[in-house]
Design an enzyme around this catalytic site. Sequence first.
Site, PDB file in Angstrom:
ATOM      1  N   ARG A  58      -1.845  -2.951  -1.629  1.00 32.10           N
ATOM      2  CA  ARG A  58      -1.435  -2.178  -2.800  1.00 32.10           C
ATOM      3  C   ARG A  58      -2.291  -2.440  -4.031  1.00 32.10           C
ATOM      4  O   ARG A  58      -2.585  -1.517  -4.784  1.00 32.10           O
ATOM      5  CB  ARG A  58       0.059  -2.322  -3.079  1.00 32.10           C
ATOM      6  CG  ARG A  58       0.531  -3.612  -3.649  1.00 32.10           C
ATOM      7  CD  ARG A  58       1.903  -3.937  -3.178  1.00 32.10           C
ATOM      8  NE  ARG A  58       1.847  -4.405  -1.803  1.00 32.10           N
ATOM      9  CZ  ARG A  58       2.688  -4.046  -0.861  1.00 32.10           C
ATOM     10  NH1 ARG A  58       3.657  -3.237  -1.121  1.00 32.10           N
ATOM     11  NH2 ARG A  58       2.562  -4.551   0.342  1.00 32.10           N
ATOM     12  N   THR A  59      -2.712  -3.675  -4.243  1.00 29.41           N
ATOM     13  CA  THR A  59      -3.472  -3.947  -5.468  1.00 29.41           C
ATOM     14  C   THR A  59      -4.817  -3.221  -5.439  1.00 29.41           C
ATOM     15  O   THR A  59      -5.216  -2.598  -6.421  1.00 29.41           O
ATOM     16  CB  THR A  59      -3.668  -5.466  -5.658  1.00 29.41           C
ATOM     17  OG1 THR A  59      -2.388  -6.091  -5.609  1.00 29.41           O
ATOM     18  CG2 THR A  59      -4.317  -5.792  -6.986  1.00 29.41           C
ATOM     19  N   LYS A  86     -23.299 -14.146   5.028  1.00 26.42           N
ATOM     20  CA  LYS A  86     -24.600 -14.731   5.379  1.00 26.42           C
ATOM     21  C   LYS A  86     -24.860 -15.985   4.547  1.00 26.42           C
ATOM     22  O   LYS A  86     -25.969 -16.502   4.516  1.00 26.42           O
ATOM     23  CB  LYS A  86     -25.719 -13.713   5.143  1.00 26.42           C
ATOM     24  CG  LYS A  86     -25.591 -12.471   5.974  1.00 26.42           C
ATOM     25  CD  LYS A  86     -26.757 -11.528   5.707  1.00 26.42           C
ATOM     26  CE  LYS A  86     -26.509 -10.160   6.319  1.00 26.42           C
ATOM     27  NZ  LYS A  86     -27.379  -9.151   5.720  1.00 26.42           N
ATOM     28  N   ARG A 108     -10.634 -10.155  -6.608  1.00 28.53           N
ATOM     29  CA  ARG A 108      -9.580 -11.002  -6.014  1.00 28.53           C
ATOM     30  C   ARG A 108     -10.289 -12.069  -5.196  1.00 28.53           C
ATOM     31  O   ARG A 108     -11.218 -11.763  -4.437  1.00 28.53           O
ATOM     32  CB  ARG A 108      -8.663 -10.182  -5.129  1.00 28.53           C
ATOM     33  CG  ARG A 108      -7.739 -11.067  -4.304  1.00 28.53           C
ATOM     34  CD  ARG A 108      -6.659 -10.290  -3.603  1.00 28.53           C
ATOM     35  NE  ARG A 108      -5.616  -9.901  -4.534  1.00 28.53           N
ATOM     36  CZ  ARG A 108      -4.428  -9.432  -4.148  1.00 28.53           C
ATOM     37  NH1 ARG A 108      -4.141  -9.285  -2.876  1.00 28.53           N
ATOM     38  NH2 ARG A 108      -3.524  -9.108  -5.050  1.00 28.53           N
ATOM     39  N   HIS A 136      -2.261 -13.662 -11.636  1.00 24.29           N
ATOM     40  CA  HIS A 136      -2.337 -12.278 -11.157  1.00 24.29           C
ATOM     41  C   HIS A 136      -1.808 -11.425 -12.318  1.00 24.29           C
ATOM     42  O   HIS A 136      -0.688 -10.913 -12.272  1.00 24.29           O
ATOM     43  CB  HIS A 136      -1.455 -12.141  -9.909  1.00 24.29           C
ATOM     44  CG  HIS A 136      -1.630 -10.873  -9.144  1.00 24.29           C
ATOM     45  ND1 HIS A 136      -2.381  -9.803  -9.590  1.00 24.29           N
ATOM     46  CD2 HIS A 136      -1.143 -10.481  -7.928  1.00 24.29           C
ATOM     47  CE1 HIS A 136      -2.343  -8.830  -8.685  1.00 24.29           C
ATOM     48  NE2 HIS A 136      -1.599  -9.225  -7.674  1.00 24.29           N
TER      49      HIS A 136
HETATM   50  C1  NCD Z   1       0.925 -10.607  -4.309  1.00 20.65           C
HETATM   51  C2  NCD Z   1      -0.385 -11.358  -4.285  1.00 20.65           C
HETATM   52  O1  NCD Z   1      -1.341 -10.949  -3.636  1.00 20.65           O
HETATM   53  O2  NCD Z   1      -0.433 -12.367  -4.966  1.00 20.65           O
HETATM   54  N1  NCD Z   1       0.858  -9.313  -3.810  1.00 20.65           N
HETATM   55  C3  NCD Z   1       0.410  -8.299  -4.579  1.00 20.65           C
HETATM   56  O3  NCD Z   1      -0.565  -8.393  -5.299  1.00 20.65           O
HETATM   57  N2  NCD Z   1       1.126  -7.162  -4.554  1.00 20.65           N
HETATM   58  C4  NCD Z   1       2.026 -11.382  -3.715  1.00 20.65           C
HETATM   59  C5  NCD Z   1       1.926 -11.781  -2.273  1.00 20.65           C
HETATM   60  O4  NCD Z   1       0.878 -11.688  -1.644  1.00 20.65           O
HETATM   61  O5  NCD Z   1       2.954 -12.215  -1.767  1.00 20.65           O
END
Ligand code: NCD
Length: 316
Positions: A58-59, A86, A108, A136
Amino acid sequence: MTFRAEHLLGIEHLSPTDITAILDLADQYVDLNRSDRKHSEVLAGQTQVNMFFENSTRTQASFEIAGKRLGADVMNMAMQASSIKKGETLIDTALTLNAMHPDLLVVRHPHSGAVNLLAEKVNCAVLNAGDGRHEHPTQALLDALTIRRAKGRLHRLNVAICGDIAHSRVARSNILLLGKMENRIRLVGPPTLMPSEIDQFGVEVYEDMREGLEDVDVVMMLRLQRERMDGGFIPSEREYYHRYGLDAEKLSHAKNDAIVMHPGPMNRGVEIDGTLADDINRSVIQEQVEMGVAVRMACMELLVKARKLKPVGVMV
Ligand code: NCD
């Protein structure tokens, strides 16, 4: 507009005024996203690169849609296939991309602090899409927008954050944001899943779920972050669900109009009952996803505008 940040690395660096500015703008984007013509030219001519070194559904989708709706050219780097495999370092990859003049880098990474390090090496705006168990920020902002719209305010609320707090960047960013906006925060979960630095957070801690949920306005559930555990944190999933899984009975201890949240991905039957998660009278989980796109649009617009206001040469 008071927003002056160069990057969005964490909630830690934002003031309550910054947070309100982001949420106010995001509210406008919710309307745009619900309209027939979901498009603006705010980021026309800008290049956005999404670099996800950890799995995300989703992110990543949310950042991609957000950039496209604002008219940016969006590229998703396939990190699995990149030169990282690599042996190229994170910084070399960042410098290579930087030479292509992106305007926004969305990153990320599994290591806490990696995104901050990267931000020091590039001359575009960096948005942290989750670094290890650190922060986050856009998740906390979308949670805040969801709460503000459901409750009509974002202060003086009792919020319970439940489950695997120790491994959760979502919990950390939410504790910072909700604290800055003057809410009362309770952390609920087994001692093995509480962070060691808990006394610095200014929160109440509960081991018993029913006591922890007593009279709260918001119940925020978290996934067990198994990928960040090295065993021994919980006895079994069955036992965990029995003590900490949110179901209608445990929720009955919260206020009658308490909302249920979860950042996803959900483990139904582990931290939350599936029927409750789908109950549109209590659960705002789908709203959270909707708010995510709007909040990311707002963050990207504000960052790009703040950079345009800065004289050339000031940015490192
Ligand atoms: C979260 C994450 O990646 O930190 N998910 C997200 O971004 N929607 C929480 C999770 O992974 O549980």
